[in-house]
Scaffold this active site. Structure first.
Site, PDB file in Angstrom:
ATOM      1  N   GLU A  72     -38.160 -10.591 -45.615  1.00  0.00           N
ATOM      2  CA  GLU A  72     -38.474 -11.862 -46.263  1.00  0.00           C
ATOM      3  C   GLU A  72     -39.157 -12.819 -45.299  1.00  0.00           C
ATOM      4  OE1 GLU A  72     -36.512 -15.873 -48.260  1.00  0.00           O
ATOM      5  OE2 GLU A  72     -35.196 -14.350 -47.397  1.00  0.00           O
ATOM      6  N   ASP A  82     -29.289 -20.934 -32.767  1.00  0.00           N
ATOM      7  CA  ASP A  82     -30.071 -22.168 -32.848  1.00  0.00           C
ATOM      8  C   ASP A  82     -29.338 -23.238 -32.053  1.00  0.00           C
ATOM      9  OD1 ASP A  82     -31.661 -24.305 -33.497  1.00  0.00           O
ATOM     10  OD2 ASP A  82     -31.063 -24.418 -35.602  1.00  0.00           O
ATOM     11  N   ASP A 116     -29.745 -27.198 -30.649  1.00  0.00           N
ATOM     12  CA  ASP A 116     -30.524 -28.405 -30.910  1.00  0.00           C
ATOM     13  C   ASP A 116     -30.083 -29.523 -29.984  1.00  0.00           C
ATOM     14  OD1 ASP A 116     -31.531 -30.839 -32.240  1.00  0.00           O
ATOM     15  OD2 ASP A 116     -32.088 -29.449 -33.836  1.00  0.00           O
ATOM     16  N   CYS A 124     -30.472 -40.813 -21.885  1.00  0.00           N
ATOM     17  CA  CYS A 124     -31.896 -41.067 -21.747  1.00  0.00           C
ATOM     18  C   CYS A 124     -32.590 -41.089 -23.097  1.00  0.00           C
ATOM     19  CB  CYS A 124     -32.532 -40.001 -20.858  1.00  0.00           C
ATOM     20  SG  CYS A 124     -32.105 -38.303 -21.340  1.00  0.00           S
ATOM     21  N   GLY A 127     -40.401 -26.159 -30.939  1.00  0.00           N
ATOM     22  CA  GLY A 127     -41.565 -26.993 -31.209  1.00  0.00           C
ATOM     23  C   GLY A 127     -41.276 -28.471 -31.136  1.00  0.00           C
ATOM     24  N   LEU A 142     -32.443 -18.082 -42.630  1.00  0.00           N
ATOM     25  CA  LEU A 142     -33.830 -18.086 -42.181  1.00  0.00           C
ATOM     26  C   LEU A 142     -33.966 -18.824 -40.853  1.00  0.00           C
ATOM     27  CD1 LEU A 142     -35.228 -19.133 -45.642  1.00  0.00           C
ATOM     28  CD2 LEU A 142     -35.722 -16.937 -44.573  1.00  0.00           C
TER      29      LEU A 142
END
Length: 455
Positions: free
Chosen positions: A75, A141, A143, A153, A193, A355
């Site tokens: 997929e 993942d 983050d 900061c 990204g 996904l």
């Protein structure tokens, strides 16, 4: 997926414009996202052939044991520029995938599982288990916004060179454990990204894990379990640390905390900051003594040029280590783990059908390409220096453009080539392993067939 759900995506949150005194904020500045530049990128630079080789895992029609339906059961999902969300996209070949991406020009590409049947034709199959995920990379993942309580900061989507090392530490810890504790070898790290990193574990064993097994691995890394309101933020087990945690603590976490994070984020410089650390010490007599000393001395001692954060940390350690109670000495480890150990999105790892953003797609908030990161040299990775749509277009439009070393780009070559090299260094041994496994399986079946005929 609705527009609201898309807007709420963890990696697509709006940039937090908060600025704090004392730190030069280096924000993930949003570029003017130009769909025409994206069309140019998909037309000239996106590595379709490499992505196809990766997603095929050796099932490329060049061996009699190939599963010809394998790639076609994977997929893909697209988010288009008008917020249309297309799930269950599938392709029978690299050319078909390339043509679809070029024609639809998706703002985001996600990769899902390999299903029991072609995802695009799932409605043609009846039965409860007719359409089920059968294979998927083990993914992680991480983050940066999940570290907002320990970085001063930046916050939210902002990152800078002071806080990005937290992602570097996460890569080192997770990568080492996956290799040394689980025996995985084919591991791909990718910059999201914007403000985080993704990990794809691609060994055959990893791809075939069921949800319960994935959950068990996720729980293995689930050390940080706290939030801003909880006093105890990590659970280290006991009475002795697990060998994996000892390795992480001694080789990565403690050196990083004491040599970098402590002073870099000024963790003990103000009352607001040091109170967060004092709250982790369960002995009120010690915290009261430290608090009294620190509130009564806001400046470095006159005969010391050491950073005040380092001086206070040594004093805290001295108080905790001088006591006879082992649980007090464990506080030092708990503080360091609370501030440095990787914080995972557990749901991403646990579910086979989750996904994850494809490598080499472009983040629409920053214009940055989601490039691979070499874990052996992850401390050298600079998220501010990755290729963007505009920089890549400029490189191709400017003849004989020089890179930082005075070498000229050849026609059609860009700064993306370095990232492609990192990807291929991961891909080549993976494909070799897939071919070897395929050959062993094929020969075993041949031998079984011969034995059956002989019998």
């Amino acid at each position: 997926m609705t527009k609201e759900e898309i807007d709420n995506d963890r990696d697509d949150m709006m940039i937090d414009e908060r600025e704090q005194q004392g730190f030069p904020l280096m924000q993930c500045v949003q570029e003017e996202f130009d769909p025409e530049q994206l069309k140019f990128y998909y037309g000239r630079l996106f590595p379709y052939a490499d992505i196809y080789k990766w997603m095929s895992y050796g099932n490329d029609r060049k061996h009699p044991a190939c599963d010809l339906s394998y790639f076609g059961r994977r997929e893909f999902s697209f988010i288009l520029g008008n917020d249309v969300y297309l799930r269950y996209q599938s392709f029978n070949s690299a050319a078909q995938m390339e043509n679809s991406i070029k024609s639809k020009c998706p703002f985001k590409i996600d990769i899902g599982a390999v299903y029991s049947v072609d995802p695009a034709k799932r409605n043609a199959y009846a039965g409860e288990n007719a359409f089920t995920p059968v294979e998927k990379e083990l993914v992680f993942d991480i983050d940066m916004s999940d570290y907002d309580d320990v970085r001063y900061c930046c916050s939210g989507a902002n990152i800078c060179q002071k806080c990005w090392p937290l992602m570097t530490i996460a890569i080192k810890v997770i990568d080492s454990a996956l290799r040394e504790d689980f025996g995985f070898t084919h591991i791909l790290w990718v910059y999201s990204g914007r403000r985080g990193v993704h990990c794809w574990v691609c060994d055959a064993r990893a791809r075939r894990l069921n949800n319960a097994q994935r959950a068990a691995i996720a729980d293995y890394f689930h050390v940080y379990k706290g939030n801003e309101n909880s006093r105890k933020k990590v659970f280290l087990g006991g009475p002795a640390l697990h060998p994996s945690l000892v390795r992480s603590y001694q080789q990565v976490l403690r050196p990083f905390f004491e040599e970098d994070l402590l002073c870099g984020q000024s963790l003990l410089e103000t009352e607001e900051k040091f109170e967060k650390i004092l709250e982790m010490i369960p002995d009120e007599s010690i915290t009261a003594k430290l608090r009294g000393e620190w509130l009564g001395n806001h400046h470095r001692s006159s005969n010391s040029k050491e950073d005040i954060n380092r001086v206070r940390w040594e004093k805290l350690k001295s108080h905790l280590q001088s006591g006879k109670q082992k649980w007090l000495r464990r506080c030092i480890e708990e503080i360091i783990f609370s501030y440095t150990y990787p914080r995972l999105d557990m749901g991403v790892t646990k579910l086979t059908n989750h996904l994850l953003k494809a490598p080499f797609c472009v983040h629409p908030k920053t214009g940055r390409v989601c490039v691979p990161i070499d874990p052996k040299h992850c401390e050298e990775f600079d998220p501010m220096a990755v290729p963007t749509l505009s920089s890549l277009k400029k490189e191709l439009d400017t003849p004989d453009l020089e890179n930082g070393e005075g070498k000229k780009f050849e026609s059609g070559r860009t700064s993306l080539d370095k990232s492609l090299t990192v990807f291929r260094l991961f891909l080549d041994p993976l494909l070799k392993s897939c071919k070897e496994e395929m050959e062993i399986s094929y020969n075993a079946k041949l031998q079984q067939s011969k034995s059956s005929l002989t019998w």
